[in-house]
Design a protein around this motif. Structure first.
Motif, short mmCIF file in Angstrom:
data_model
loop_
_atom_site.label_atom_id
_atom_site.label_comp_id
_atom_site.label_asym_id
_atom_site.label_seq_id
_atom_site.Cartn_x
_atom_site.Cartn_y
_atom_site.Cartn_z
N ASP A 1 0.83 -1.20 0.00
CA ASP A 1 0.00 0.00 0.00
C ASP A 1 0.87 1.25 0.00
O ASP A 1 2.00 1.26 0.51
CB ASP A 1 -0.92 0.02 1.22
CG ASP A 1 -2.05 -0.99 1.12
OD1 ASP A 1 -2.30 -1.49 0.01
OD2 ASP A 1 -2.68 -1.25 2.16
N ASP B 1 -3.54 4.53 5.18
CA ASP B 1 -4.96 4.73 4.90
C ASP B 1 -5.24 4.92 3.41
O ASP B 1 -6.20 5.58 3.04
CB ASP B 1 -5.48 5.93 5.68
CG ASP B 1 -4.66 7.20 5.41
OD1 ASP B 1 -3.69 7.13 4.62
OD2 ASP B 1 -5.00 8.25 5.99
N SER B 2 -4.42 4.32 2.55
CA SER B 2 -4.56 4.55 1.11
C SER B 2 -5.68 3.76 0.47
O SER B 2 -6.01 4.00 -0.69
CB SER B 2 -3.24 4.22 0.40
OG SER B 2 -2.90 2.85 0.55
N ARG B 3 -6.30 2.82 1.18
CA ARG B 3 -7.40 2.07 0.61
C ARG B 3 -8.43 1.74 1.69
O ARG B 3 -8.14 1.77 2.89
CB ARG B 3 -6.93 0.77 -0.06
CG ARG B 3 -6.29 -0.23 0.87
CD ARG B 3 -5.74 -1.43 0.12
NE ARG B 3 -4.99 -2.32 0.98
CZ ARG B 3 -5.51 -3.38 1.59
NH1 ARG B 3 -6.80 -3.66 1.42
NH2 ARG B 3 -4.77 -4.16 2.36
N ASP B 4 -9.63 1.41 1.22
CA ASP B 4 -10.73 1.02 2.11
C ASP B 4 -10.49 -0.41 2.56
O ASP B 4 -10.41 -1.32 1.74
CB ASP B 4 -12.05 1.13 1.35
CG ASP B 4 -13.25 0.75 2.18
OD1 ASP B 4 -13.09 0.50 3.39
OD2 ASP B 4 -14.36 0.68 1.61
#
Length: 412
Positions: free
Chosen positions: A40, A44-47
């Motif tokens: 990543d 917090d770069s993806r759900d």
């Protein structure tokens, strides 16, 4: 001939999920250097999905080992343990309301948990944007990690915490995930816009299913969000055969309205009134129980070691306990870390094998066709919580026994 011990092994963790971050935190708490590599771009770069219940006998033990119990409690939602079960007409089949003092399995959003673990590591511990493409053995116990950006890192101990499609797993096992025959569509609801949905879900979870392998599972998340999962038996590429474009929200809703057409109007609202797009997910599992012969210089934890169905909520909990237990084993015997890893693997196999098999079977049973007079009834959640607490006490006793035996040393 046994190779000489390495007093300060270079430890690399592949994967910045609950398993890898917990392992790194516990190692650092005990003065052991570690670096985590994750594909990543940022924490917090993806759900990451919905909410998790952290069990007293596993996830909460790991958080205590990491010194993060108070930080967890500040975010956790004990009221989220509530459960309601309905049929596809909306008829109430069962419900569970936790007692005020019940902390056997509080809820926390997946993203919040990852942020909590990450933010309590030393800055720079996690190297983001590092997608592992290959791991090769070097002389002795060392391995070389090769990343998509062309960089390489050598390690004396590689800890594969890189999930279902682990690039580390082939070093120890040829096992591969198998599709479980169930697909989910992840949907979100703003509870202010959908008070009727929020009312049905209550403080925790709602499970509703029919007698032909279709279900809706809704979870109360933080920040005024309800997360929903529309679940059904299908091949993982079901939309191709159905001629459905997953990016066409209106077309997908029309397909779902037909598939769930026999559900009552209030229950169909849970399927076609979500905010935003649907996110497709499918469920896979490794053969269970899974074990392997110890390979010097490498091990697996979490989903990389025992990927299982989500029923029972054991996956993330076991992953965190794996990470903490491995770190403690390394801290107890850092000069002979391969022996420590081998002992940890044996314990992990015993701990995870039966739970993985039962979770996979539970998912199969839940989505199997049933007759109207023999519905799948909800589990006894009060008993589950008593079991979590009993196993937590047993785990603490076993740790104390081992610590006492180690302190006493061998009998003369």
């Amino acid at each position: 001939m046994t190779s000489s011990p390495l007093p300060h092994p270079r430890i690399c963790v592949v994967g910045g999920g609950p398993a890898g971050l917990t392992c790194a935190r516990v190692l650092q708490q005990r003065g052991i250097e570690v670096t985590v590599y994750d594909a990543d771009d940022a924490v917090d770069s993806r759900d990451l999905g919905g909410t998790l219940d952290l069990h007293a006998d596993s996830g909460q033990i790991a958080l205590a080992d990491a010194g993060l119990t108070d930080a967890f409690r500040a975010l956790a939602r004990p009221q989220g343990q509530a459960m309601t079960r309905r049929d596809h007409h909306g008829t109430l089949l069962g419900e569970f309301t936790p007692a005020p003092e019940d902390t056997a399995a509080p809820e926390i959003d997946r993203g919040q948990l990852r942020r909590l673990l990450h933010d309590h590591l030393r800055p720079g511990t996690v190297r983001w944007g590092k997608k592992l493409v290959r791991t090769t053995g070097l002389t002795g116990r060392a391995h070389r990690l090769e990343f998509a950006d062309g960089s390489t890192v050598d390690a004396d101990l590689v800890i594969g915490a890189d999930g279902a499609w682990s690039k580390v797993r082939p070093l120890v096992s040829d096992a591969a995930p198998q599709f479980l025959g169930v697909c989910f569509l992840d949907a979100r609801f703003d509870e202010v816009r959908h008070p009727e949905v929020a009312a049905l879900v209550g403080d925790g979870h709602l499970f509703a299913n029919d007698n032909d392998g279709r279900a809706v599972i809704l979870q109360r998340n933080s920040n005024g969000v309800v997360r929903g999962y529309l679940a059904f038996r299908a091949e993982f590429d079901w939309h191709l055969a159905a001629g459905v474009d997953l990016a066409d929200r209106a077309g997908l809703r029309a397909h779902l309205a037909a598939e769930f057409g026999h559900w009552s109007a209030p229950m169909r609202a849970l399927i076609v009134r979500n905010d935003g797009d649907y996110v497709p997910r499918s469920f896979w599992a490794l053969p269970a129980p899974l074990s392997w012969a110890h390979v010097p210089g490498v091990t697996l934890i979490g989903d990389a070691a025992h990927l299982m169905a989500p029923f029972g909520g054991h996956g993330a909990n076991l992953a965190m306990l794996d990470g903490a237990e491995l770190a403690l084993a390394l801290a107890d015997d850092p000069s002979r870390y391969d022996q420590a890893v081998g002992r940890h693997e044996s314990d992990m196999f015993a701990r995870s094998g039966a739970l993985a098999a039962s979770a996979n079977q539970a998912l199969h049973d839940f989505f199997a066709s049933t007759t109207p007079d023999a519905p799948h009834l909800p589990p006894d959640h009060a008993q589950e919580h008593r079991d979590y607490l009993a196993r937590a006490a047993a785990h603490r006793r076993e740790r104390a026994r081992r610590a006492g035996a180690t302190a006493a040393g061998p009998a003369s």
